[in-house]
Enzyme design. Sequence first.
Site, PDB file in Angstrom:
ATOM      1  N   SER A   1       0.831  -1.213   0.000  1.00 59.24           N
ATOM      2  CA  SER A   1       0.000   0.000   0.000  1.00 59.24           C
ATOM      3  C   SER A   1       0.859   1.254   0.000  1.00 59.24           C
ATOM      4  O   SER A   1       0.372   2.342  -0.333  1.00 59.24           O
ATOM      5  CB  SER A   1      -0.919   0.002   1.222  1.00 59.24           C
ATOM      6  OG  SER A   1      -0.167   0.134   2.424  1.00 59.24           O
TER       7      SER A   1
ATOM      8  N   GLU B   1       1.469  -6.428   9.273  1.00 63.10           N
ATOM      9  CA  GLU B   1       2.617  -6.213  10.150  1.00 63.10           C
ATOM     10  C   GLU B   1       2.449  -6.897  11.499  1.00 63.10           C
ATOM     11  O   GLU B   1       3.423  -7.107  12.225  1.00 63.10           O
ATOM     12  CB  GLU B   1       2.842  -4.714  10.358  1.00 63.10           C
ATOM     13  CG  GLU B   1       1.719  -4.014  11.085  1.00 63.10           C
ATOM     14  CD  GLU B   1       1.779  -2.504  10.939  1.00 63.10           C
ATOM     15  OE1 GLU B   1       1.696  -1.817  11.968  1.00 63.10           O
ATOM     16  OE2 GLU B   1       1.921  -2.020   9.803  1.00 63.10           O
TER      17      GLU B   1
ATOM     18  N   SER C   1      -3.025  -3.866   3.535  1.00 64.04           N
ATOM     19  CA  SER C   1      -2.779  -2.767   4.490  1.00 64.04           C
ATOM     20  C   SER C   1      -3.552  -1.493   4.167  1.00 64.04           C
ATOM     21  O   SER C   1      -3.010  -0.385   4.221  1.00 64.04           O
ATOM     22  CB  SER C   1      -1.275  -2.461   4.566  1.00 64.04           C
ATOM     23  OG  SER C   1      -0.542  -3.615   4.890  1.00 64.04           O
TER      24      SER C   1
END
Length: 445
Positions: free
Chosen positions: A183, A330, A211
């Site tokens: 992203s 993440e 994301s």
Amino acid sequence: MTETPALHALWPAPLADGTVHATVTVPGSKSVTNRALVLAALAAEPGWVRRPLRSRDSRLMADALRALGVGIEETASSSSGDGSGGEAWRIIPAALHGPATVDVGNAGTVMRFLPPVATLAAGDIRFDGDPRSYERPLGQVISALRALGARIDDDGRGALPLTVQGGGALEGGVVEIDASNSSQFVSALLLSGPRFNQGVEVRHVGTALPSMPHIRMTVEMLRAAGAQVDTPEAGGEPNVWRVAPSALLGRDMVVEPDLSNAQPFLAAALITGGTVTIPDWPRRTTQPGDELRRIFTEMGGSCELTDAGLVFTGSGKIHGIDVDLSEVGELTPGIAAVAALADSPSTLRGVAHLRLHETDRLAALTAEINGLGGEVTETADGLHIRPRPLHGGVFHTYDDHRMATAGAVIGLAVEGVEIENVATTAKTLPDFPRMWADMLAGAGA
């Protein structure tokens, strides 16, 4: 502050000898800090970034902007040692210029957000970084900038190192880009878009975007700086973002705590059946880390947002989970670490793009957890984790900060885990070993 461990020294991950009860002050968000620095540097007037993250990634961003001519004045460091406190940076915009060399390290935000900024500089700006940065996807940003009028010399690699031949301005306009690998490709173009002569219209033409919360973060911060942004969420075309040309305002911005970096500390409460409080947890945020409240609750904990912050409590049991992490990739290393200690299997989906992060995180997690006796299998887009009795051993980090904290999480419950190069946590979480020790002592951080 504790001494930084030698680069490849083995750090004995502390074993929890009871339930953890601590308050942990988490440093500021890297994602917010580095976006704030870029927007402040492109503004028409000075601004402030308060409680910024002071880490390798944010220092690389600040040093890079200084190399382009931006003034960044830092207050004295907070005595708390956690990178936040009352610290503030004053950003003084200036005419961007070269020649200059930018060291991106292995920071995705620096290597992707700053080439668009460099097109606005007068002169050549060379970008270089760590060896791993040469392997990380950048070609879509390079080709998009060329389509918008930039001149970039990368010897045909579509990757670092490269030189942006800045002309002092960029025409901008409409561009198609495949951002399915990151992203950050979209955010990179949007952040500088207000300064392009025609603004920018970014049209994503690939598969599903990972994301998405980070793109929403970029949009909200642009709007707060005075930019006009049209988005799919606001009734626009799917996968199309438009930023009108305009001057950006200098702002006085306070950086939120990095919620993703709260993950190992919340995991400690979950694993030990204790309680960890994270002060200043925002009630509304675009940070992907806010999903930890839902995910870790499903895995066996409970949480409450109070005036003191987020209070998270473990039940003493850890449950497996089947979860799509495409918007919060993440968080995968920390969730995988907890899942390896659960009472039932887990499936983590939607994160094929993690193979292109600081390291191939899916392969790394599989190798390291299995090396401790686990049973992790890679799937096309994630991991399947069957909990097994784990044993001690070396947990390699591959110069990846989230691998290091994942190993520390496992080490809470498994005796004899040694983390190779725990110093890599300095990328986003300064002084992690001290914070970890203080949490286990119940002293907070």
